[in-house]
Write an enzyme that holds these catalytic residues in place. Structure first.
Site, mmCIF file in Angstrom:
data_model
loop_
_atom_site.group_PDB
_atom_site.id
_atom_site.type_symbol
_atom_site.label_atom_id
_atom_site.label_comp_id
_atom_site.label_asym_id
_atom_site.label_seq_id
_atom_site.Cartn_x
_atom_site.Cartn_y
_atom_site.Cartn_z
ATOM 1 N N TYR A 151 -51.033 -19.208 8.140
ATOM 2 C CA TYR A 151 -51.584 -19.647 9.427
ATOM 3 C C TYR A 151 -50.628 -19.463 10.609
ATOM 4 O O TYR A 151 -50.974 -19.838 11.734
ATOM 5 C CB TYR A 151 -52.021 -21.110 9.324
ATOM 6 C CG TYR A 151 -53.100 -21.327 8.279
ATOM 7 C CD1 TYR A 151 -54.329 -20.693 8.398
ATOM 8 C CD2 TYR A 151 -52.879 -22.139 7.168
ATOM 9 C CE1 TYR A 151 -55.316 -20.863 7.441
ATOM 10 C CE2 TYR A 151 -53.863 -22.326 6.208
ATOM 11 C CZ TYR A 151 -55.073 -21.687 6.349
ATOM 12 O OH TYR A 151 -56.054 -21.846 5.406
ATOM 13 N N HIS A 196 -61.486 -17.460 13.000
ATOM 14 C CA HIS A 196 -60.501 -17.862 11.991
ATOM 15 C C HIS A 196 -59.152 -17.226 12.261
ATOM 16 O O HIS A 196 -59.076 -16.063 12.687
ATOM 17 C CB HIS A 196 -60.951 -17.435 10.589
ATOM 18 C CG HIS A 196 -62.235 -18.067 10.183
ATOM 19 N ND1 HIS A 196 -62.335 -19.393 9.841
ATOM 20 C CD2 HIS A 196 -63.482 -17.560 10.105
ATOM 21 C CE1 HIS A 196 -63.589 -19.674 9.563
ATOM 22 N NE2 HIS A 196 -64.303 -18.586 9.714
HETATM 23 O O1 CA2 Z 1 -58.201 -19.129 8.833
HETATM 24 C C1 CA2 Z 1 -58.772 -20.083 9.346
HETATM 25 O O2 CA2 Z 1 -58.741 -20.317 10.559
HETATM 26 C C2 CA2 Z 1 -59.522 -21.074 8.447
HETATM 27 O O3 CA2 Z 1 -60.653 -21.570 9.173
HETATM 28 C C3 CA2 Z 1 -58.550 -22.188 8.140
HETATM 29 C C4 CA2 Z 1 -59.134 -23.231 7.180
HETATM 30 C C5 CA2 Z 1 -59.676 -22.557 5.939
HETATM 31 O O4 CA2 Z 1 -60.312 -23.519 5.099
HETATM 32 C C6 CA2 Z 1 -60.674 -21.459 6.270
HETATM 33 O O5 CA2 Z 1 -61.092 -20.845 5.072
HETATM 34 C C7 CA2 Z 1 -60.051 -20.425 7.170
HETATM 35 C C8 CA2 Z 1 -58.063 -24.228 6.751
HETATM 36 C C9 CA2 Z 1 -57.366 -24.903 7.871
HETATM 37 C C10 CA2 Z 1 -56.173 -25.623 7.301
HETATM 38 O O6 CA2 Z 1 -55.127 -25.551 8.217
HETATM 39 C C11 CA2 Z 1 -53.878 -25.842 7.778
HETATM 40 C C12 CA2 Z 1 -52.881 -25.641 8.686
HETATM 41 C C13 CA2 Z 1 -51.576 -25.887 8.323
HETATM 42 C C14 CA2 Z 1 -51.279 -26.364 7.067
HETATM 43 C C15 CA2 Z 1 -52.284 -26.573 6.167
HETATM 44 C C16 CA2 Z 1 -53.602 -26.313 6.527
#
Ligand code: CA2
Length: 149
Positions: free
Chosen positions: A26, A103
């Site tokens: 991310y 995303h």
């Molecule tokens: O890639 C993306 O923006 C997502 O929407 C992020 C989601 C995931 O479930 C989607 O499949 C794709 C997850 C967000 C979690 O964000 C975090 C950020 C930092 C640490 C842990 C999780």
């Protein structure tokens, strides 16, 4: 002439943790960094934005309904709810606004359970995989689409 309607940028569960964990997936930008970049890009386009995050599905539904009355378009990163939420899918169809599914990562290149998007079945289009830049591309798409209609 009245001011152009804002673009709502809505963020779902766990996106408040951006910049703290899993930087390999991310990136290192925090959600506050992304908000700042979105405000700047929208400003260049003559638009304002309303930027929010919630871990609660119903709150995202409420904000989509609010956007239906006040916004010209929605940039939606529904996080994990992207893949599961009939309620978000139905809210997107109900408001009749262009919603751009957005995303940071590219869910199509990740685990199988991320390949289904209920949000995507109702959205105008999808921008994914460009890191924090996905948000800026989505704002541009929202702006251009709003200009055309
Ligand atoms: O890639 C993306 O923006 C997502 O929407 C992020 C989601 C995931 O479930 C989607 O499949 C794709 C997850 C967000 C979690 O964000 C975090 C950020 C930092 C640490 C842990 C999780």
């Amino acid at each position: 002439m009245s001011a152009p309607k804002p673009i709502y940028v809505l963020n779902g569960p766990n996106l408040n943790l951006l910049g703290t964990r899993e930087p390999e997936i991310y990136g290192r930008a925090s959600l506050a960094d992304i908000e700042q970049a979105c405000v700047a890009r929208a400003g260049q386009l003559g638009r304002s934005i309303v930027f929010r995050q919630s871990n609660v599905e119903g709150e995202l539904v409420n904000w989509l309904q609010e956007a239906g009355e006040k916004a010209c378009a929605v940039v939606l990163n529904a996080g994990g709810y992207t893949h599961t939420s009939v309620a978000l899918h139905d809210a997107i169809l109900a408001i009749g606004l262009p919603v751009i599914e957005t995303h940071i990562s590219n869910p199509a290149a990740r685990e199988e359970f991320r390949h289904v998007s209920l949000v995507g079945k109702a959205a105008k289009g999808v921008i994914a995989g460009f890191g924090a830049t996905s948000y800026l591309l989505a704002i541009e798409a929202a702006h251009l689409h709003a200009q055309e209609s």
